[in-house]
Design a protein around this motif. Sequence first.
Motif, PDB file in Angstrom:
ATOM      1  N   PRO A 159       0.806  -1.221   0.000  1.00 57.05           N
ATOM      2  CA  PRO A 159       0.000   0.000   0.000  1.00 57.05           C
ATOM      3  C   PRO A 159       0.836   1.266   0.000  1.00 57.05           C
ATOM      4  O   PRO A 159       0.343   2.343  -0.318  1.00 57.05           O
ATOM      5  CB  PRO A 159      -0.830  -0.125   1.283  1.00 57.05           C
TER       6      PRO A 159
ATOM      7  N   TYR B 218       0.781   3.584  -2.956  1.00 51.25           N
ATOM      8  CA  TYR B 218      -0.253   4.597  -3.170  1.00 51.25           C
ATOM      9  C   TYR B 218       0.386   5.975  -3.063  1.00 51.25           C
ATOM     10  O   TYR B 218       0.052   6.767  -2.189  1.00 51.25           O
ATOM     11  CB  TYR B 218      -1.306   4.501  -2.074  1.00 51.25           C
TER      12      TYR B 218
ATOM     13  N   TYR C 248      -8.057  -4.291  -1.578  1.00 52.65           N
ATOM     14  CA  TYR C 248      -8.377  -2.882  -1.775  1.00 52.65           C
ATOM     15  C   TYR C 248      -9.666  -2.797  -2.581  1.00 52.65           C
ATOM     16  O   TYR C 248      -9.707  -3.175  -3.757  1.00 52.65           O
ATOM     17  CB  TYR C 248      -7.240  -2.162  -2.518  1.00 52.65           C
TER      18      TYR C 248
END
Length: 478
Positions: free
Chosen positions: A90, A93, A246
């Motif tokens: 993550p 991101y 996600y």
Amino acid sequence: MESTPLYRQVAGHYRRAIEAGTLTAGDRMPSVRALMGLHGVSLSTALQACRQLESDGLLEARPRAGYFVSAPQRAPLAPLTEPDAALPDPAQYVGIHQRISGLLARSQHQHVHTNLGGAYCAPSLYPADALRSAAARALRRHPMLFAEAVEPEGHAPLRGAIARQALHARMQLAPEEIVITHGCTEALNLALRAVAGPGDVIAVESPTYYGLLQILESLGMRALEIPCSPQTGMSLEALELAAQHYDNIRAVAVVPNLQNPLGCIMPDAHKARLVQWCEARGIALIEDDCFSATADGDTQPAAAKAWDSSGNVIHCASLHKVLAPGMRLGWIAAGKWQPRVEMLKFGLSRPNEMLSQMAAADFLASGAHERHLRRLRTRLQLQREWFAQAVATSFPAGTRLGSPRGGMHLWVEMPAQVSSEAVFDQALQAGIRVMPGVMFSNAGRFDHCLRINCGTPRSAQIERALATLAGVVQKLAG
């Protein structure tokens, strides 16, 4: 001691010309009758010389066409490393790293005499004269062109010509489904704006074209990098795994055909599966297609949109890679998002100017366009093979190399200890520009890779630049 047979003397003359680069891959040899006259030899001797060169792998015989110089046999190199299809971190991101903008700025402010980092062919490979004539005809037919309003969604004959060209990629599009844009970059901007907003997550290939990362950053969207195989493209298994963790992926942006920078072509079964997967989950699929017309052979690979039955695939493409870089003509077929794309296009940039559209429509409608594409594909295939041979024979041990089946790029994986940013800086000091792998990911996992442009024909300048680049990499490899 016996003297060298006459046919071997003739063969040696042309062997030396090939080795020196005087004759290059794809060049036509003099005919057998011409060889007889040039060297004062018999028909038998001329034929023996050609057959000797053919058996040595230097010539190839083409039916009813004669002998041509063969592409060199590439030195063996290991294929590119397959990615780990583990769950994306993550931490990926993130917006585009400032390093990318810094690299672009440094290359623009440094004198460059050899650009191996671009995404275009040499000007000589484009039909500039024919397009100039087409533009002149358009102005003669429409002398008030610059004083008249433009067509809102694009020049109708151009949209029709593009719809016919799309049939080669197995797409069935009506001209009214196509909107002309300022290159593929605007098409991608419109597609992303149509389906997502600031803060939304877009799944992208890793590595991916750095321009897409820049677009996402400018729109305030977040890139989730999905591993990409150098053989089959985006890992569908990794995408499925990411979607399980996600639940806010709004779109998947891919280059199924001749992916930039890897050059891979996604198998048709994978394209169909990806289209179906996105449709089932209500996730938009944005297809970037700038290079598929350069694929080797006479059959263009199918677009992912060929499997789209619901309008969930947004197809973005351009003409400036394969036809005219100076025109910056792109287009978008947005499926069920077309009304929103048309509104966004009008609100953001208004329609494109007409002259370049008219010239392009004229050329696309002629047989000259297909002849141009055939020549371009042949030249690019020969140039890629020569560049690959140069890399294979001069880069250090441990180098890996892709084998794209089209396009104008090579993706080079250097030994792990070599930093592509260091290669970029040292090559730039020598007046040579390359694209460092660090630009193609926010995650930094490709810092040991380079993208090299093969769009410029072989020349003494290109040979010197590649030798210099190889020296830089050798030095950094220790």
